[in-house]
Design a protein around this motif. Structure first.
Motif, PDB file in Angstrom:
ATOM      1  N   PRO A   7      27.267 -96.359 -70.183  1.00 33.81           N
ATOM      2  CA  PRO A   7      27.394 -94.456 -69.129  1.00 33.81           C
ATOM      3  C   PRO A   7      27.777 -94.342 -67.913  1.00 33.81           C
ATOM      4  CG  PRO A   7      24.938 -95.465 -68.676  1.00 33.81           C
ATOM      5  CD  PRO A   7      25.628 -95.984 -69.646  1.00 33.81           C
ATOM      6  N   SER A   8      27.598 -95.612 -67.386  1.00 29.56           N
ATOM      7  CA  SER A   8      28.352 -95.978 -65.582  1.00 29.56           C
ATOM      8  C   SER A   8      29.816 -95.811 -65.975  1.00 29.56           C
ATOM      9  CB  SER A   8      28.186 -97.252 -65.544  1.00 29.56           C
ATOM     10  OG  SER A   8      28.518 -97.329 -64.229  1.00 29.56           O
ATOM     11  N   LEU A   9      30.915 -96.576 -67.222  1.00 27.43           N
ATOM     12  CA  LEU A   9      32.217 -96.668 -67.425  1.00 27.43           C
ATOM     13  C   LEU A   9      32.595 -95.505 -67.749  1.00 27.43           C
ATOM     14  CD1 LEU A   9      32.200-101.182 -68.258  1.00 27.43           C
ATOM     15  CD2 LEU A   9      32.773-100.197 -66.574  1.00 27.43           C
ATOM     16  N   TRP A  10      31.789 -95.107 -68.709  1.00 26.26           N
ATOM     17  CA  TRP A  10      31.908 -94.069 -69.362  1.00 26.26           C
ATOM     18  C   TRP A  10      32.575 -92.578 -68.623  1.00 26.26           C
ATOM     19  CZ3 TRP A  10      32.492 -93.702 -75.433  1.00 26.26           C
ATOM     20  CH2 TRP A  10      32.835 -91.602 -75.358  1.00 26.26           C
ATOM     21  N   GLY A  11      31.436 -92.439 -67.522  1.00 20.62           N
ATOM     22  CA  GLY A  11      31.713 -91.610 -66.126  1.00 20.62           C
ATOM     23  C   GLY A  11      33.339 -91.909 -65.878  1.00 20.62           C
ATOM     24  N   ASP A  12      33.572 -93.409 -64.889  1.00 20.45           N
ATOM     25  CA  ASP A  12      34.329 -93.601 -64.340  1.00 20.45           C
ATOM     26  C   ASP A  12      35.711 -93.891 -65.223  1.00 20.45           C
ATOM     27  OD1 ASP A  12      33.320 -94.332 -62.587  1.00 20.45           O
ATOM     28  OD2 ASP A  12      33.061 -96.557 -62.936  1.00 20.45           O
ATOM     29  N   ARG A  13      35.890 -93.565 -66.640  1.00 20.57           N
ATOM     30  CA  ARG A  13      37.073 -93.871 -67.229  1.00 20.57           C
ATOM     31  C   ARG A  13      37.013 -92.371 -67.724  1.00 20.57           C
ATOM     32  NH1 ARG A  13      39.269 -97.855 -66.884  1.00 20.57           N
ATOM     33  NH2 ARG A  13      38.036 -99.949 -67.406  1.00 20.57           N
ATOM     34  N   MET A  14      36.046 -91.111 -67.734  1.00 25.33           N
ATOM     35  CA  MET A  14      36.709 -90.063 -68.128  1.00 25.33           C
ATOM     36  C   MET A  14      37.527 -89.332 -66.897  1.00 25.33           C
ATOM     37  SD  MET A  14      33.621 -87.978 -70.484  1.00 25.33           S
ATOM     38  CE  MET A  14      32.101 -88.240 -69.005  1.00 25.33           C
ATOM     39  N   TRP A  15      36.616 -89.503 -65.551  1.00 24.70           N
ATOM     40  CA  TRP A  15      37.220 -89.369 -64.444  1.00 24.70           C
ATOM     41  C   TRP A  15      38.097 -89.651 -63.950  1.00 24.70           C
ATOM     42  CZ3 TRP A  15      36.625 -85.379 -61.368  1.00 24.70           C
ATOM     43  CH2 TRP A  15      37.004 -85.864 -59.604  1.00 24.70           C
ATOM     44  N   ASN A  16      38.818 -91.125 -63.867  1.00 27.84           N
ATOM     45  CA  ASN A  16      40.111 -91.634 -63.767  1.00 27.84           C
ATOM     46  C   ASN A  16      40.790 -91.197 -64.560  1.00 27.84           C
ATOM     47  OD1 ASN A  16      38.628 -93.465 -62.230  1.00 27.84           O
ATOM     48  ND2 ASN A  16      38.833 -95.432 -63.532  1.00 27.84           N
ATOM     49  N   PHE A  17      40.518 -90.697 -66.193  1.00 27.93           N
ATOM     50  CA  PHE A  17      41.705 -89.876 -67.463  1.00 27.93           C
ATOM     51  C   PHE A  17      42.152 -88.509 -66.343  1.00 27.93           C
ATOM     52  CE2 PHE A  17      42.453 -87.209 -69.822  1.00 27.93           C
ATOM     53  CZ  PHE A  17      43.700 -87.661 -70.464  1.00 27.93           C
ATOM     54  N   ALA A  18      40.837 -87.900 -65.630  1.00 30.10           N
ATOM     55  CA  ALA A  18      40.754 -86.411 -65.425  1.00 30.10           C
ATOM     56  C   ALA A  18      41.334 -86.249 -64.341  1.00 30.10           C
ATOM     57  CB  ALA A  18      39.171 -85.906 -65.983  1.00 30.10           C
ATOM     58  N   VAL A  19      40.952 -86.587 -63.022  1.00 25.00           N
ATOM     59  CA  VAL A  19      41.461 -86.377 -61.932  1.00 25.00           C
ATOM     60  C   VAL A  19      42.867 -86.000 -62.258  1.00 25.00           C
ATOM     61  CG1 VAL A  19      41.689 -88.784 -60.909  1.00 25.00           C
ATOM     62  CG2 VAL A  19      41.293 -86.684 -59.673  1.00 25.00           C
ATOM     63  N   ALA A  20      44.131 -87.925 -62.592  1.00 30.77           N
ATOM     64  CA  ALA A  20      45.081 -87.351 -62.592  1.00 30.77           C
ATOM     65  C   ALA A  20      45.877 -85.942 -62.967  1.00 30.77           C
ATOM     66  CB  ALA A  20      45.652 -88.694 -63.022  1.00 30.77           C
ATOM     67  N   VAL A  21      45.296 -85.417 -64.224  1.00 31.76           N
ATOM     68  CA  VAL A  21      45.449 -84.413 -64.988  1.00 31.76           C
ATOM     69  C   VAL A  21      44.690 -82.884 -63.736  1.00 31.76           C
ATOM     70  CG1 VAL A  21      45.080 -83.513 -66.807  1.00 31.76           C
ATOM     71  CG2 VAL A  21      45.709 -85.172 -66.955  1.00 31.76           C
ATOM     72  N   PHE A  22      44.609 -83.267 -63.151  1.00 35.18           N
ATOM     73  CA  PHE A  22      43.774 -81.671 -62.411  1.00 35.18           C
ATOM     74  C   PHE A  22      44.790 -81.796 -61.371  1.00 35.18           C
ATOM     75  CE2 PHE A  22      39.195 -82.840 -63.929  1.00 35.18           C
ATOM     76  CZ  PHE A  22      39.292 -82.053 -64.898  1.00 35.18           C
ATOM     77  N   LEU A  23      44.725 -83.486 -60.661  1.00 38.54           N
ATOM     78  CA  LEU A  23      45.759 -82.702 -59.628  1.00 38.54           C
ATOM     79  C   LEU A  23      47.286 -82.179 -59.974  1.00 38.54           C
ATOM     80  CD1 LEU A  23      44.987 -86.235 -57.464  1.00 38.54           C
ATOM     81  CD2 LEU A  23      44.147 -84.011 -57.350  1.00 38.54           C
ATOM     82  N   VAL A  24      47.160 -82.895 -61.432  1.00 39.60           N
ATOM     83  CA  VAL A  24      49.183 -82.204 -61.292  1.00 39.60           C
ATOM     84  C   VAL A  24      49.212 -80.565 -62.374  1.00 39.60           C
ATOM     85  CG1 VAL A  24      50.424 -82.187 -63.408  1.00 39.60           C
ATOM     86  CG2 VAL A  24      49.617 -84.167 -62.504  1.00 39.60           C
ATOM     87  N   GLY A  25      48.101 -80.371 -62.845  1.00 40.44           N
ATOM     88  CA  GLY A  25      47.520 -78.639 -62.962  1.00 40.44           C
ATOM     89  C   GLY A  25      47.539 -77.793 -61.788  1.00 40.44           C
ATOM     90  N   LEU A  26      46.405 -78.538 -60.613  1.00 42.08           N
ATOM     91  CA  LEU A  26      46.750 -77.950 -59.148  1.00 42.08           C
ATOM     92  C   LEU A  26      47.897 -78.148 -58.715  1.00 42.08           C
ATOM     93  CD1 LEU A  26      43.654 -79.643 -57.400  1.00 42.08           C
ATOM     94  CD2 LEU A  26      43.310 -76.365 -58.464  1.00 42.08           C
ATOM     95  N   TYR A  27      49.129 -78.739 -58.687  1.00 37.89           N
ATOM     96  CA  TYR A  27      50.019 -78.626 -57.617  1.00 37.89           C
ATOM     97  C   TYR A  27      51.269 -78.392 -59.062  1.00 37.89           C
ATOM     98  CZ  TYR A  27      52.214 -79.557 -53.471  1.00 37.89           C
ATOM     99  OH  TYR A  27      52.843 -79.211 -52.605  1.00 37.89           O
ATOM    100  N   GLY A  28      51.475 -77.538 -59.650  1.00 34.44           N
ATOM    101  CA  GLY A  28      52.427 -77.200 -60.632  1.00 34.44           C
ATOM    102  C   GLY A  28      53.323 -78.340 -61.265  1.00 34.44           C
ATOM    103  N   ASN A  29      54.348 -78.389 -61.579  1.00 32.05           N
ATOM    104  CA  ASN A  29      55.313 -78.977 -62.294  1.00 32.05           C
ATOM    105  C   ASN A  29      55.265 -80.214 -61.167  1.00 32.05           C
ATOM    106  OD1 ASN A  29      55.823 -77.524 -63.953  1.00 32.05           O
ATOM    107  ND2 ASN A  29      57.130 -76.296 -63.046  1.00 32.05           N
ATOM    108  N   SER A  30      55.188 -80.517 -60.199  1.00 30.27           N
ATOM    109  CA  SER A  30      55.199 -81.998 -59.278  1.00 30.27           C
ATOM    110  C   SER A  30      53.957 -83.336 -59.725  1.00 30.27           C
ATOM    111  CB  SER A  30      54.611 -80.903 -58.334  1.00 30.27           C
ATOM    112  OG  SER A  30      55.210 -82.246 -56.983  1.00 30.27           O
TER     113      SER A  30
END
Length: 550
Positions: A7-30
């Protein structure tokens, strides 16, 4: 330990993948926020790797594991909640104080996410580089099997976790995705905490930790008067520290303000000096050099594949094949190590990886490759700095750009009007050779990674295990940063062939370093394809607690 690590690695992999997409979604097309986040994370581990490792060495194992676990998961939970607030009230926040409130939220998100990554680094060092060694005891084969099992779990979670959270974000929303990740970390934190305690209770050796030489001398000096007063001799096994006991005594060390402020700098200096003086220095450096490459399934290679006409479906299949190849390399490591010995396994893995990467070099000159030496690799940077338009002719294929869909996800689109007929790529031979080499090379890569990992585990003294692994992480991030800088300097597709050749050159230099280490350790016996006696001996000048199979 495996159940708690999953579960530790699973959470890390989910977060590492999602945080980049979240930051892109927050800042538009940049991709600005994503780039800043990557730079902050890499820079932090580069600067603080030795300090984190030193903290792991100086504190009891259970305390380090529990503290890292709680800090990491709480930081992810807090960051997830903050992202949910920003996604829900982004328009209102952007209107407060001319958008400064929203900017502060961005800074908080990146800062808290960076803290989570640093805690994850400490957790990785203490569990994968220390606890595993203690649990394996003096059995080198058991240690190899445990390392391989942990790596297989890592590979599986790297495939499945992003798929799960990606589906949630695609069919629901980023808001729900943040909530799911925060909830997962809250539940997994409680489970991991209990399992860590259970492993600790079942392994009494984890309660004993070696003290550094200077700390041992200080402890011996402090305990000698008491032993003489009571008529007792030195306590047997006093070089080991019981984690339930805390020695409190006045220390003659300096306590000035300037001295204390300079302590982190001394720790960093001592860490790098200790790393340089290790018998496995060249083996560690060889692993770090493998990070200086564009030949991996990261955003750079994925972007290049899009420009060469591969769609998301094909890329997902290629990533799956890469993961399967990595698992095959992990399994091959255990078999080759039993047959040929640990050091020879690294040498064989290096030969396999370099041989497969020759396909990538061939792809640079194959039909369909955009490689063109007549185009300056710095043309794009020059155009941006001078404000002049590029004098290059327009590309014969459509230019790909990254856009954001209605759900805030990163998608690929073309600047060519939809009415125009897109010219097909002339040949897929180049991109096929490229990804064939990358996927096949994963077998040698992961086998080599496990080899160096076990060499560090077996040949670094227990009191410096965290420090050396912290510096190793810093070296890995340093070369990883250099490969991103390399891409920034030559971003156009015509220069990607140069990046491929440069990447293979760095991989070759890394394996040359390993060959130097291996030949120094085994001499001409390195070229034997099997180890008849399977003798075990420590490396020269290495105060190893575990024997190294040669």
């Amino acid at each position: 330990m495996y159940i708690g690590h999953f579960p530790s690695l699973w959470g890390d992999r989910m977060w590492n993948f999602a945080v980049a997409v979240f930051l892109v979604g927050l800042y538009g097309n940049s991709l600005l926020l994503t780039a800043v986040y990557g730079l902050v994370v890499a820079g932090s581990v580069l600067l603080l790797g030795a300090i984190i490792g030193d903290w792991v060495d100086k504190n009891p194992r259970l305390k380090v594991a529990q503290t890292s676990l709680v800090v990491q998961n709480c930081a992810v939970i807090l960051c997830g909640i903050l992202l949910m607030v920003v996604f829900q009230f982004k328009e209102q926040l952007s209107e407060l104080y001319n958008g400064w409130v929203l900017t502060c939220c961005y800074i908080l998100v990146i800062s808290i996410a960076n803290i989570a990554n640093l805690a994850s680094t400490a957790m990785s060092i203490t569990i994968q580089r220390d606890w595993v060694v203690v649990v394996a005891g003096q059995d080198s084969s058991k240690l190899a099997d445990m390392n391989a099992t942990v790596r297989i779990i890592d590979q599986l979670t790297n495939i499945l976790a992003p798929m799960l959270v990606g589906q949630i974000m695609a069919f629901c929303s980023n808001f729900i995705g943040c909530g799911f990740i925060a909830g997962w970390n809250l539940c997994s934190m409680c489970l991991e905490y209990c399992l860590l305690w259970k492993v600790y209770q079942k392994t009494p050796a984890l309660a004993m930790k070696a003290v550094k030489k200077e700390d041992y001398q200080e402890l011996k000096r402090l305990n000698s008067p008491k032993e003489l007063e009571n008529g007792q001799g030195p306590v047997e096994g006093s070089q080991l520290m019981n984690e339930t006991a805390v020695v409190k005594a006045d220390s003659p060390r300096k306590t000035g303000c300037c001295y204390q402020m300079a302590e982190p700098l001394r720790t960093i200096r001592d860490g790098w000096v200790a790393y340089y003086n290790q018998s496995i220095f060249f083996a560690g450096m060889s692993l770090a050099f493998l990070y200086m490459t564009v030949l991996g399934f990261d955003c750079i290679t994925t972007g290049y594949a899009y420009m060469q006409g591969l769609n998301g479906s094909v890329l997902s299949l290629l990533m799956g094949a890469s993961a399967v190849s990595g698992i095959c390399g992990t399994v091959a490591f255990t078999w080759v190590r039993k047959s040929c010995g640990l050091i020879r396994t690294g040498f064989i893995s290096g030969v396999v990886q370099l041989s497969c990467l020759m396909l990538c070099v061939a792809s640079v000159f194959a039909p369909g490759s955009p490689f063109d030496l007549s185009v300056s690799p710095f043309q794009d940077i020059y155009s941006h700095l001078t404000g002049k338009s590029s004098a290059l002719p327009e590309a014969a294929y459509p230019t790909s750009v990254l856009t954001i869909d209605g759900q805030g996800l990163l998608v690929n689109s073309s600047t060519v009007p939809p009415a125009e007929e897109l010219p097909p790529l002339q040949s897929y031979m180049s991109v096929s050779l490229l990804f064939s080499g990358v996927i096949a090379a994963r077998i040698g890569l992961w086998s080599f990674d496990l080899t160096v990992t076990q060499l560090i585990q077996e040949n670094v003294i227990e009191s410096e295990r965290g420090l050396i692994n912290g510096v190793q992480n810093s070296m890995n991030y340093l070369l990883d940063l250099l490969h991103f800088i390399m891409v920034i300097l030559a971003p156009n597709p015509e220069a990607f062939g140069l990046l491929v050749i440069l990447s293979v050159s760095f991989v070759a230099m890394g394996h040359i370093m390993y060959f130097r280490f291996a030949f120094k350790s085994l001499g001409r016996r390195l070229f034997l394809c099997w180890s008849p006696e399977q003798q075990t001996q420590a490396l020269p000048d290495s105060p190893s607690l575990l024997p190294t199979t040669v």
